[in-house]
Design a protein around this motif. Sequence first.
Motif, mmCIF file in Angstrom:
data_model
loop_
_atom_site.group_PDB
_atom_site.id
_atom_site.type_symbol
_atom_site.label_atom_id
_atom_site.label_comp_id
_atom_site.label_asym_id
_atom_site.label_seq_id
_atom_site.Cartn_x
_atom_site.Cartn_y
_atom_site.Cartn_z
ATOM 1 N N ARG A 257 -17.055 -58.936 9.968
ATOM 2 C CA ARG A 257 -16.880 -57.729 9.143
ATOM 3 C C ARG A 257 -15.477 -57.140 9.332
ATOM 4 O O ARG A 257 -14.851 -56.677 8.377
ATOM 5 N N LEU A 258 -14.994 -57.165 10.551
ATOM 6 C CA LEU A 258 -13.655 -56.654 10.824
ATOM 7 C C LEU A 258 -12.611 -57.480 10.082
ATOM 8 O O LEU A 258 -11.722 -56.922 9.434
ATOM 9 N N ASN A 259 -12.721 -58.785 10.155
ATOM 10 C CA ASN A 259 -11.772 -59.650 9.453
ATOM 11 C C ASN A 259 -11.809 -59.420 7.948
ATOM 12 O O ASN A 259 -10.771 -59.353 7.292
ATOM 13 N N GLU A 260 -13.015 -59.274 7.392
ATOM 14 C CA GLU A 260 -13.152 -59.010 5.958
ATOM 15 C C GLU A 260 -12.481 -57.682 5.597
ATOM 16 O O GLU A 260 -11.758 -57.584 4.607
ATOM 17 N N ALA A 261 -12.720 -56.661 6.426
ATOM 18 C CA ALA A 261 -12.154 -55.341 6.154
ATOM 19 C C ALA A 261 -10.633 -55.370 6.250
ATOM 20 O O ALA A 261 -9.937 -54.762 5.434
ATOM 21 N N LEU A 262 -10.115 -56.059 7.235
ATOM 22 C CA LEU A 262 -8.670 -56.124 7.413
ATOM 23 C C LEU A 262 -7.981 -56.859 6.270
ATOM 24 O O LEU A 262 -6.850 -56.542 5.917
ATOM 25 N N GLU A 263 -8.680 -57.834 5.694
ATOM 26 C CA GLU A 263 -8.114 -58.562 4.559
ATOM 27 C C GLU A 263 -8.039 -57.688 3.312
ATOM 28 O O GLU A 263 -7.187 -57.893 2.462
ATOM 29 N N ASP B 212 -11.645 -48.403 11.327
ATOM 30 C CA ASP B 212 -11.557 -47.624 12.559
ATOM 31 C C ASP B 212 -11.396 -48.601 13.729
ATOM 32 O O ASP B 212 -12.352 -48.991 14.376
ATOM 33 N N VAL B 213 -10.164 -49.003 13.970
ATOM 34 C CA VAL B 213 -9.867 -50.044 14.951
ATOM 35 C C VAL B 213 -10.299 -49.642 16.359
ATOM 36 O O VAL B 213 -10.862 -50.443 17.099
ATOM 37 N N ASN C 33 -12.725 -47.657 17.309
ATOM 38 C CA ASN C 33 -14.183 -47.724 17.415
ATOM 39 C C ASN C 33 -14.652 -49.180 17.489
ATOM 40 O O ASN C 33 -15.527 -49.514 18.282
ATOM 41 N N ILE C 34 -14.061 -50.029 16.679
ATOM 42 C CA ILE C 34 -14.435 -51.445 16.686
ATOM 43 C C ILE C 34 -14.065 -52.080 18.019
ATOM 44 O O ILE C 34 -14.853 -52.822 18.609
ATOM 45 N N ALA C 35 -12.885 -51.772 18.534
ATOM 46 C CA ALA C 35 -12.451 -52.317 19.824
ATOM 47 C C ALA C 35 -13.386 -51.863 20.940
ATOM 48 O O ALA C 35 -13.769 -52.653 21.807
ATOM 49 N N TYR C 36 -13.781 -50.605 20.906
ATOM 50 C CA TYR C 36 -14.715 -50.078 21.910
ATOM 51 C C TYR C 36 -16.061 -50.795 21.824
ATOM 52 O O TYR C 36 -16.631 -51.200 22.834
ATOM 53 N N THR C 37 -16.555 -50.963 20.615
ATOM 54 C CA THR C 37 -17.843 -51.633 20.415
ATOM 55 C C THR C 37 -17.784 -53.076 20.916
ATOM 56 O O THR C 37 -18.697 -53.540 21.602
ATOM 57 N N LEU C 38 -16.704 -53.776 20.590
ATOM 58 C CA LEU C 38 -16.545 -55.163 21.048
ATOM 59 C C LEU C 38 -16.467 -55.233 22.572
ATOM 60 O O LEU C 38 -17.079 -56.116 23.187
#
Length: 92
Positions: free
Chosen positions: A63-69, A76-77, A79-84
């Motif tokens: 999902r992150l890759n799709e959003a970044l594309e 929300d980088v 938040n995503i980094a924290y979750t990962l």
Amino acid sequence: MRRAKSQLDELKKRAFVLYEHKLTFKEIAQKIGVTEKTASKWLKPYQKETSELQKAKNLLLERLNEALEKDTSTVDVKNIAYTLSTINAMIK
């Protein structure tokens, strides 16, 4: 040989600690004095949980890759980094 519940609980805790250190079921069984089948049975729920966390991590990365594309302004980088990092800590 039957063991008391407290002894079994202690063996299960030791098995889990060894599992967290990436030992195989066979190695765990040998170290704590149970059969490989017993170690596997005790640790199966943790194995499933780890598998589910790995799936969640992979889906989040997709999902992150799709959003970044598409559009980085809505991602929300932090938040995503924290979750990962949380998922990674749970997997280890």
